[in-house]
Design a protein around this motif. Sequence first.
Motif, PDB file in Angstrom:
ATOM      1  N   THR A  92      36.300  46.339  32.717  1.00  0.00           N
ATOM      2  CA  THR A  92      36.134  46.889  31.382  1.00  0.00           C
ATOM      3  C   THR A  92      36.362  48.396  31.394  1.00  0.00           C
ATOM      4  O   THR A  92      36.162  49.050  32.428  1.00  0.00           O
ATOM      5  CB  THR A  92      34.722  46.610  30.860  1.00  0.00           C
ATOM      6  OG1 THR A  92      33.775  47.263  31.730  1.00  0.00           O
ATOM      7  CG2 THR A  92      34.430  45.118  30.827  1.00  0.00           C
ATOM      8  N   PRO A  93      36.746  48.973  30.252  1.00  0.00           N
ATOM      9  CA  PRO A  93      36.881  50.441  30.195  1.00  0.00           C
ATOM     10  C   PRO A  93      35.583  51.151  30.570  1.00  0.00           C
ATOM     11  O   PRO A  93      35.608  52.162  31.281  1.00  0.00           O
ATOM     12  CB  PRO A  93      37.251  50.691  28.729  1.00  0.00           C
ATOM     13  CG  PRO A  93      37.874  49.430  28.255  1.00  0.00           C
ATOM     14  CD  PRO A  93      37.158  48.324  28.988  1.00  0.00           C
ATOM     15  N   ALA A  94      34.445  50.610  30.104  1.00  0.00           N
ATOM     16  CA  ALA A  94      33.168  51.250  30.408  1.00  0.00           C
ATOM     17  C   ALA A  94      32.908  51.289  31.907  1.00  0.00           C
ATOM     18  O   ALA A  94      32.378  52.275  32.435  1.00  0.00           O
ATOM     19  CB  ALA A  94      32.030  50.515  29.693  1.00  0.00           C
ATOM     20  N   SER A  95      33.281  50.228  32.618  1.00  0.00           N
ATOM     21  CA  SER A  95      33.036  50.191  34.066  1.00  0.00           C
ATOM     22  C   SER A  95      33.908  51.206  34.796  1.00  0.00           C
ATOM     23  O   SER A  95      33.466  51.812  35.782  1.00  0.00           O
ATOM     24  CB  SER A  95      33.286  48.785  34.612  1.00  0.00           C
ATOM     25  OG  SER A  95      34.662  48.434  34.584  1.00  0.00           O
ATOM     26  N   ILE A  96      35.127  51.421  34.324  1.00  0.00           N
ATOM     27  CA  ILE A  96      36.009  52.401  34.973  1.00  0.00           C
ATOM     28  C   ILE A  96      35.523  53.817  34.685  1.00  0.00           C
ATOM     29  O   ILE A  96      35.527  54.692  35.567  1.00  0.00           O
ATOM     30  CB  ILE A  96      37.463  52.214  34.494  1.00  0.00           C
ATOM     31  CG1 ILE A  96      37.948  50.792  34.791  1.00  0.00           C
ATOM     32  CG2 ILE A  96      38.375  53.238  35.164  1.00  0.00           C
ATOM     33  CD1 ILE A  96      37.860  50.380  36.233  1.00  0.00           C
TER      34      ILE A  96
END
Length: 557
Positions: free
Chosen positions: A303-307
């Motif tokens: 996910t974008p949040a994880s990156i």
Amino acid sequence: MAETGVRPSNFIRKIIDDDLASGKHTEVHTRFPPEPNGYLHIGHAKSIVLNFGIAQDYQGTCNLRFDDTNPLKESIEYVKSIKNDVRWLGYEWSGEVRYSSDYFDRLHGYAVELIEKGLAYVDFCSQEEIRAMRGTLTAPGQHSPYRDTPVETNLAEFAKMTAGEYPEGHCSLRAKIDMTSSFMCMRDPVIYRIRHVEHHQTGDKWCVYPMYDFTHCISDAIENITHSLCTLEFQDNRRLYDWVLENISIDCHPQQIEFSRLNLEYTMMSKRRLNELVVEGHVSGWDDPRMPTIAGIRRRGYTPASIREFAKRIGVTKMDNVVEMGVLESCIRDDLNATAPRAMAVLDPVKVVLENYPEGQHEEIDAPNHPSDESMGTRKVPFSGVLYIEREDFREEANKKFKRLVLGKEVRLRNAYVIKAERVEKNDAGEITTIYCSYDPETLGKAPADGRKVRGVIHWVSVPHAVPAEIRLYDRLFKVPMPGSAETLEEVLNPDSLKVVEGYLEPSLMDAPVEQGYQFERVGYFCRDSVDGQGDNLVFNRTVGLRDSWAKMDGKD
């Protein structure tokens, strides 16, 4: 996983804070300047988060600029993919997309200015000759026989280059700096070369193209960038960056600041080596879920949040280091643990028959979509007297540490009843084909009335309602932490980086959106494939396991 709201502190932010406090700058203007010659990877993601994140935190602006100086290796495909990657990570650039090619006229004018000042000359030596005269780290370079050509002659020759009167490689324009410099980049670097090739933005207008080091600093200055952030391999090039801006008529002089690039275990960041993986067929393409490209990790289910959280955790320093793969995997686990709805899937099935369940009957059981987030609601899961469970969840005999189904013992089916294994049926090879069980009809959603304890909980799928799907079990592409040092890819590729099995899903997953992360309970995190899982095709990719299965292999508990 909620992203941390605390602004990270690092040496770059300290420089910016000091610049704002001293009045050197009143606003912050950064840029992300990829070359459109390939797909972005996780290392670029670190740079995206840094440049756009700093602009956000200081209420400044960040440009997206393609440094498109080499049309031989560039394409619109890469331009589109890079724009998609930036937006997917959650950022939007200031104004229109910029291209260094937008400034080709001005860049050409600055090259002419350097010639007029006696600071650039047309060299007719071949690239091999220039390389031979460049010297070494311990020996100074030698002057080109064309170094002292008169200004008027250089202007005329550069005009001929521009007009297309010379073939590729016939000559080049070099900056006249210092062939004895301890910095190799200052030994009369080439700043323009001939390329008789059409450009994806300017068409056939030009047949001479500026070099990256000449273009980059001027493009920064034209755009009024305040802080030009780049990785450590450009540290020496800062001398050339400053020299060019100090010797042309331009008002803005951005400050180049270098930080360490991302080195991540079990991956390669070289575009050349990544291209080898694609060209030689070791992966299905640049967006293969095993690739470290942003397109690949997105397709895998990151996910974008994880990156963004990963970029914050590893921080920004000037020290070269190698980040453990477990850090990245921990970020996606933390995110999906909090945000991914739950579902049940059986990947290695064995049949369970509940002998005392009414024949032909089925019911719908309420199951929470998340064990600790009631706002995610519930779903209906069909239940019947014939089920699939994971083959590894049953043993005929086991010690007390085995908390699943054992012959003669009880276990709870997730969100459903307590069952007891009574007997098994095997095929001629001795493999168990069916487990015959009894169920306790009074245990739906509650403990046994007589207070007896149940060994554990296992997941299941009702056979009459099971939905077959292709499950791709992705793992790390390389079997060694530092694959980049290998001479050939074959010697470091992980032969088990992809296993494909046919699994059975609960019916709710038939409508799963592509790229939506799910926790297949007790199995791992998965998402529907965005390429092969479209329409009626049910293809799911494993994003990451529930825990780090490589920890013991790496000697890390």
